[in-house]
Design a protein around this motif. Structure first.
Motif, short mmCIF file in Angstrom:
data_model
loop_
_atom_site.label_atom_id
_atom_site.label_comp_id
_atom_site.label_asym_id
_atom_site.label_seq_id
_atom_site.Cartn_x
_atom_site.Cartn_y
_atom_site.Cartn_z
N TYR A 71 -5.62 4.16 -0.10
CA TYR A 71 -5.39 5.52 -0.33
C TYR A 71 -5.19 6.08 -1.01
O TYR A 71 -5.53 7.65 -2.06
N ASN A 72 -4.13 5.86 -2.23
CA ASN A 72 -4.00 6.14 -3.27
C ASN A 72 -5.16 6.20 -4.48
O ASN A 72 -5.31 7.32 -5.60
N PRO A 97 1.35 3.40 6.13
CA PRO A 97 1.70 2.97 4.65
C PRO A 97 0.44 1.26 4.85
O PRO A 97 0.43 0.97 4.16
N ASN A 146 0.07 11.74 1.65
CA ASN A 146 1.23 11.98 1.52
C ASN A 146 1.37 11.37 3.57
O ASN A 146 2.42 10.51 3.62
N VAL A 179 -0.10 8.17 4.16
CA VAL A 179 0.72 7.12 3.77
C VAL A 179 2.03 7.12 4.83
O VAL A 179 2.54 5.80 4.74
N LYS A 202 -1.53 2.05 1.88
CA LYS A 202 -1.52 2.78 1.14
C LYS A 202 -1.77 2.41 -0.29
O LYS A 202 -3.13 3.06 -0.76
#
Length: 294
Positions: free
Chosen positions: A169-170, A163, A156, A159, A166
């Motif tokens: 990272y996910n 961003p 979190n 991100v 994103k």
């Protein structure tokens, strides 16, 4: 013309330099890299072999901290003294408290009453606040299941500040969760058939690990200090009663008392690292040592 070219080259290098994020301890560096990959440089404040109870940052680390976009805290003693100072010196630095959402337990101490008052830090309205509370065990990184919560908080934070990455990272976060499940199963399998589930350790770092895998931790250290002669005698007696064959020590702490107990009981002194950079490999190694020793 040379000056202009030099300036342009410097500017280009600055543009391509990776952003810096800071963490308190080496296992966090491992966690951040699992999710962020090579999109960031990680500045670790408590360096290899240092004791987080007493460590003070080096000038080079403070310079890296000044350039950091994020600071990932975890709730260790080092942060109690230093996070408010960091926030005051670097007001634009964003703090992510990775222990948020982790159910923490009281710090185990061997045969004493009550808990030492300690500081607890959190962020409110953009500022870091520390206040006194009963001592809670900060060693949440030694339980792979609890690391899942820390990983979510790291995700979190990354991100929020970066961003543009994103999706990466996910995806990395999901892969890391699979690794954590596999590590948890590996440790469970290794420790499933232990004859003796009690172990002696100098500093009570392994409380969450012990709780997760149905072990009992017996601490040599008493309220952060070497045991007194009477307390040491009790530990020797307890080690003999429980048939303890191994005493675990960490590279960051004294081995004096552990060696004395080992001499009186015939036990071996074995080193396990509570603050490793190669966190996954070290926890596997620790599980194997426990399986062999207990």
């Amino acid at each position: 013309m040379k000056k202009i070219l030099a300036f342009l080259c410097f500017g280009a290098l600055a543009c391509f330099a990776k952003p810096v994020v800071s963490v308190s301890i080496l296992p966090q560096e491992f966690f951040v890299k699992q999710i962020a990959g090579d999109t960031v440089e990680v500045n670790t404040m408590v360096s290899l072999g240092a004791d987080p109870h007493t460590y003070e940052p080096k000038p080079k680390q403070m310079k890296s901290l000044e350039n950091s976009k994020l600071y990932f805290a975890i709730g260790i003693e080092f942060e109690e003294a230093w996070l408010p100072k960091f926030q005051q010196s670097f007001p634009k630095l964003k703090f992510i408290f990775t222990q948020k959402g982790v159910e923490r337990v009281a710090m185990q101490e061997h045969e004493h009453e009550g808990h030492e008052k300690k500081e607890h830090c959190h962020e409110h309205n953009g500022k870091v606040h520390c206040h006194s509370h009963d001592g809670l065990d900060p060693h949440i990184w030694l339980d792979p299941v609890l690391v899942k919560t820390q990983a979510k908080n790291i995700l979190n934070g990354l991100v929020r500040v970066f961003p543009e990455h994103k999706e990466l990272y996910n995806a990395n976060y999901e892969k890391f969760l699979v690794k954590l499940d596999e590590l948890d199963k590996f440790i469970k399998d290794k420790l499933a058939n232990l004859k003796n589930r009690e172990f002696i350790v100098y500093h009570p770092s392994w409380g969450y690990f012990a709780k997760r895998y149905d072990l009992e931790q017996i601490s040599i250290e008493v309220e952060g200090k070497e045991p007194k002669p009477a307390e040491l005698a009790n530990l020797i007696k307890e080690a003999k009663e429980h048939g303890v064959k191994v005493i675990f020590v960490a590279p960051q702490f004294s081995k004096k008392s552990a060696n004395l107990i080992a001499k009186e009981t015939g036990a071996k002194v074995v080193e396990i690292d509570q603050l490793p950079l190669d966190w996954e490999a070290e926890l596997k190694k620790t599980a194997e040592i426990f399986a062999k020793s207990l």
